[in-house]
Design a protein around this motif. Sequence first.
Motif, PDB file in Angstrom:
ATOM      1  N   VAL A  25       0.838  -1.199   0.000  1.00  0.00           N
ATOM      2  CA  VAL A  25       0.000   0.000   0.000  1.00  0.00           C
ATOM      3  C   VAL A  25       0.870   1.245   0.000  1.00  0.00           C
ATOM      4  N   ILE A  26       0.552   2.177  -0.891  1.00  0.00           N
ATOM      5  CA  ILE A  26       1.206   3.485  -0.925  1.00  0.00           C
ATOM      6  C   ILE A  26       0.456   4.410   0.021  1.00  0.00           C
ATOM      7  N   ASP A  27       1.151   5.003   0.953  1.00  0.00           N
ATOM      8  CA  ASP A  27       0.563   5.899   1.947  1.00  0.00           C
ATOM      9  C   ASP A  27       0.414   7.289   1.326  1.00  0.00           C
ATOM     10  N   LEU A  28      -0.806   7.642   0.936  1.00  0.00           N
ATOM     11  CA  LEU A  28      -1.036   8.932   0.287  1.00  0.00           C
ATOM     12  C   LEU A  28      -0.859  10.093   1.255  1.00  0.00           C
ATOM     13  N   ASN A  29      -1.178   9.886   2.521  1.00  0.00           N
ATOM     14  CA  ASN A  29      -1.013  10.960   3.498  1.00  0.00           C
ATOM     15  C   ASN A  29       0.453  11.260   3.754  1.00  0.00           C
ATOM     16  N   ALA A  30       1.303  10.254   3.652  1.00  0.00           N
ATOM     17  CA  ALA A  30       2.741  10.489   3.780  1.00  0.00           C
ATOM     18  C   ALA A  30       3.285  11.187   2.537  1.00  0.00           C
ATOM     19  N   PHE A  31       2.765  10.836   1.380  1.00  0.00           N
ATOM     20  CA  PHE A  31       3.203  11.473   0.132  1.00  0.00           C
ATOM     21  C   PHE A  31       2.825  12.944   0.113  1.00  0.00           C
ATOM     22  N   ARG A  45     -12.614  16.380  -2.874  1.00  0.00           N
ATOM     23  CA  ARG A  45     -11.632  17.260  -3.522  1.00  0.00           C
ATOM     24  C   ARG A  45     -11.515  17.009  -5.019  1.00  0.00           C
ATOM     25  N   GLY A  46     -12.192  15.972  -5.510  1.00  0.00           N
ATOM     26  CA  GLY A  46     -12.328  15.765  -6.946  1.00  0.00           C
ATOM     27  C   GLY A  46     -11.052  15.403  -7.673  1.00  0.00           C
ATOM     28  N   ASP A  47     -10.945  15.892  -8.910  1.00  0.00           N
ATOM     29  CA  ASP A  47      -9.846  15.518  -9.795  1.00  0.00           C
ATOM     30  C   ASP A  47      -8.486  15.915  -9.235  1.00  0.00           C
ATOM     31  N   ALA A  48      -8.429  17.008  -8.462  1.00  0.00           N
ATOM     32  CA  ALA A  48      -7.146  17.453  -7.920  1.00  0.00           C
ATOM     33  C   ALA A  48      -6.561  16.390  -6.984  1.00  0.00           C
ATOM     34  N   ALA A  49      -7.420  15.784  -6.138  1.00  0.00           N
ATOM     35  CA  ALA A  49      -6.950  14.739  -5.234  1.00  0.00           C
ATOM     36  C   ALA A  49      -6.531  13.495  -6.008  1.00  0.00           C
ATOM     37  N   LEU A  50      -7.299  13.132  -7.021  1.00  0.00           N
ATOM     38  CA  LEU A  50      -6.954  11.960  -7.830  1.00  0.00           C
ATOM     39  C   LEU A  50      -5.635  12.165  -8.562  1.00  0.00           C
ATOM     40  N   ALA A  51      -5.363  13.397  -8.966  1.00  0.00           N
ATOM     41  CA  ALA A  51      -4.093  13.690  -9.631  1.00  0.00           C
ATOM     42  C   ALA A  51      -2.920  13.502  -8.675  1.00  0.00           C
ATOM     43  N   ILE A  52      -3.099  13.891  -7.412  1.00  0.00           N
ATOM     44  CA  ILE A  52      -2.047  13.673  -6.412  1.00  0.00           C
ATOM     45  C   ILE A  52      -1.816  12.179  -6.218  1.00  0.00           C
ATOM     46  N   ALA A  53      -2.911  11.420  -6.158  1.00  0.00           N
ATOM     47  CA  ALA A  53      -2.782   9.971  -6.004  1.00  0.00           C
ATOM     48  C   ALA A  53      -2.025   9.357  -7.174  1.00  0.00           C
ATOM     49  N   ARG A  55       0.257  10.821  -8.984  1.00  0.00           N
ATOM     50  CA  ARG A  55       1.674  11.158  -8.836  1.00  0.00           C
ATOM     51  C   ARG A  55       2.330  10.284  -7.774  1.00  0.00           C
ATOM     52  N   ALA A  56       1.594  10.006  -6.704  1.00  0.00           N
ATOM     53  CA  ALA A  56       2.126   9.120  -5.667  1.00  0.00           C
ATOM     54  C   ALA A  56       2.377   7.728  -6.214  1.00  0.00           C
ATOM     55  N   GLN A  57       1.469   7.253  -7.039  1.00  0.00           N
ATOM     56  CA  GLN A  57       1.604   5.928  -7.645  1.00  0.00           C
ATOM     57  C   GLN A  57       2.856   5.870  -8.513  1.00  0.00           C
ATOM     58  N   GLU A  58       3.135   6.944  -9.226  1.00  0.00           N
ATOM     59  CA  GLU A  58       4.273   6.979 -10.143  1.00  0.00           C
ATOM     60  C   GLU A  58       5.592   7.227  -9.425  1.00  0.00           C
ATOM     61  N   SER A  59       5.517   7.744  -8.187  1.00  0.00           N
ATOM     62  CA  SER A  59       6.743   8.123  -7.469  1.00  0.00           C
ATOM     63  C   SER A  59       7.538   6.936  -6.945  1.00  0.00           C
ATOM     64  N   GLY A  60       6.838   5.835  -6.625  1.00  0.00           N
ATOM     65  CA  GLY A  60       7.511   4.690  -6.022  1.00  0.00           C
ATOM     66  C   GLY A  60       7.920   4.923  -4.584  1.00  0.00           C
ATOM     67  N   GLN A  61       7.330   5.927  -3.942  1.00  0.00           N
ATOM     68  CA  GLN A  61       7.701   6.284  -2.577  1.00  0.00           C
ATOM     69  C   GLN A  61       6.583   5.935  -1.590  1.00  0.00           C
ATOM     70  N   HIS A  62       6.960   5.916  -0.306  1.00  0.00           N
ATOM     71  CA  HIS A  62       6.014   5.751   0.799  1.00  0.00           C
ATOM     72  C   HIS A  62       5.189   4.462   0.662  1.00  0.00           C
ATOM     73  N   ILE A  63       5.887   3.386   0.328  1.00  0.00           N
ATOM     74  CA  ILE A  63       5.242   2.084   0.162  1.00  0.00           C
ATOM     75  C   ILE A  63       5.333   1.298   1.472  1.00  0.00           C
ATOM     76  N   LEU A  64       4.197   0.836   1.945  1.00  0.00           N
ATOM     77  CA  LEU A  64       4.132   0.045   3.168  1.00  0.00           C
ATOM     78  C   LEU A  64       3.928  -1.426   2.813  1.00  0.00           C
ATOM     79  N   PRO A  65       4.710  -2.329   3.402  1.00  0.00           N
ATOM     80  CA  PRO A  65       4.470  -3.760   3.171  1.00  0.00           C
ATOM     81  C   PRO A  65       3.059  -4.134   3.614  1.00  0.00           C
ATOM     82  N   ARG A  66       2.435  -5.009   2.864  1.00  0.00           N
ATOM     83  CA  ARG A  66       1.059  -5.388   3.185  1.00  0.00           C
ATOM     84  C   ARG A  66       0.957  -5.982   4.589  1.00  0.00           C
ATOM     85  N   SER A  67       1.993  -6.617   5.049  1.00  0.00           N
ATOM     86  CA  SER A  67       1.977  -7.235   6.377  1.00  0.00           C
ATOM     87  C   SER A  67       1.839  -6.207   7.491  1.00  0.00           C
ATOM     88  N   GLN A  68       2.125  -4.942   7.198  1.00  0.00           N
ATOM     89  CA  GLN A  68       2.033  -3.876   8.200  1.00  0.00           C
ATOM     90  C   GLN A  68       0.718  -3.098   8.112  1.00  0.00           C
TER      91      GLN A  68
END
Length: 286
Positions: A25-31, A45-53, A55-68
Amino acid sequence: MRLVQFQASAAGPRIGLEEKDGGNVIDLNAFDPSLPKTMREFLERGDAALAIAKRAQESGQHILPRSQVTLLAPITKPEKLICVGLNYADHCQEQNVDIPKDPIIFSKFPSCIIGPCDEIIYPPESSEVDWEVELAFVIGKKGKHIQESAAMDHVVGFTVAHDVTARDWQLKNGAQWLLAKTFDTFCPLGPAIVTKDAVSDPHKLGICCKVNGELVQNSNTSQLIFKTPALVAWLSRFITLSPGDVILTGTPPGVGFSRKPPVFLKKGDVVHCEIDELGAIRNKVV
């Protein structure tokens, strides 16, 4: 994208993205700490929030292992939780009833929503609790008097729902549909809201339910009588649809009370509801 609500610590719920069904899971609040921590506020928040999501998906950052991570219901406290009855052609045949000319609408209270792995509490007031796997869609854009041709512009995505029903109350005193459908824990949802761009065709998906591993419902959303655009247009004639509203589109054949003899859930049973491309929810009855 697969939008989720999750908990990874005692800090409370957060919003994120599943990399894949059952994946990390990518933590959007951390991104982006400016994002709200509930899905309803995120969707508002509409399209603006989805656009942030995105970018988070493409960043490869703030990924949490599913076990956590513990997945919660992908949306909680929607303004409206709307249901459609007798909306599968094969279910109408099973019930030996005519296909409705207009959608049959009822509701559940949002307080009955639970997560994809939470427990269903068997109420002492009922002895005939039944299963109903359903495709649900989630509103992403506010609207009233929406034309069917523009309806999908108001839908953000799809999820799996279980419309748990106390049949003895549904038929009590004429028809106690609301009470029968809205006992606490009677609406498991999840595991994610799969955005519409990530679903090949929401009306050509296999849909099934298993109880203790036994296949009890097995159909396809192509059997839906009133599909998503028609339901959005119909509902918005009467009510304003708001971001986060959840609409359950009906169940296919194979429900317990239609069997001969009828079969109902009991404590200890495990109900597995699954829809192609969306994922599965698995809830134990206690």
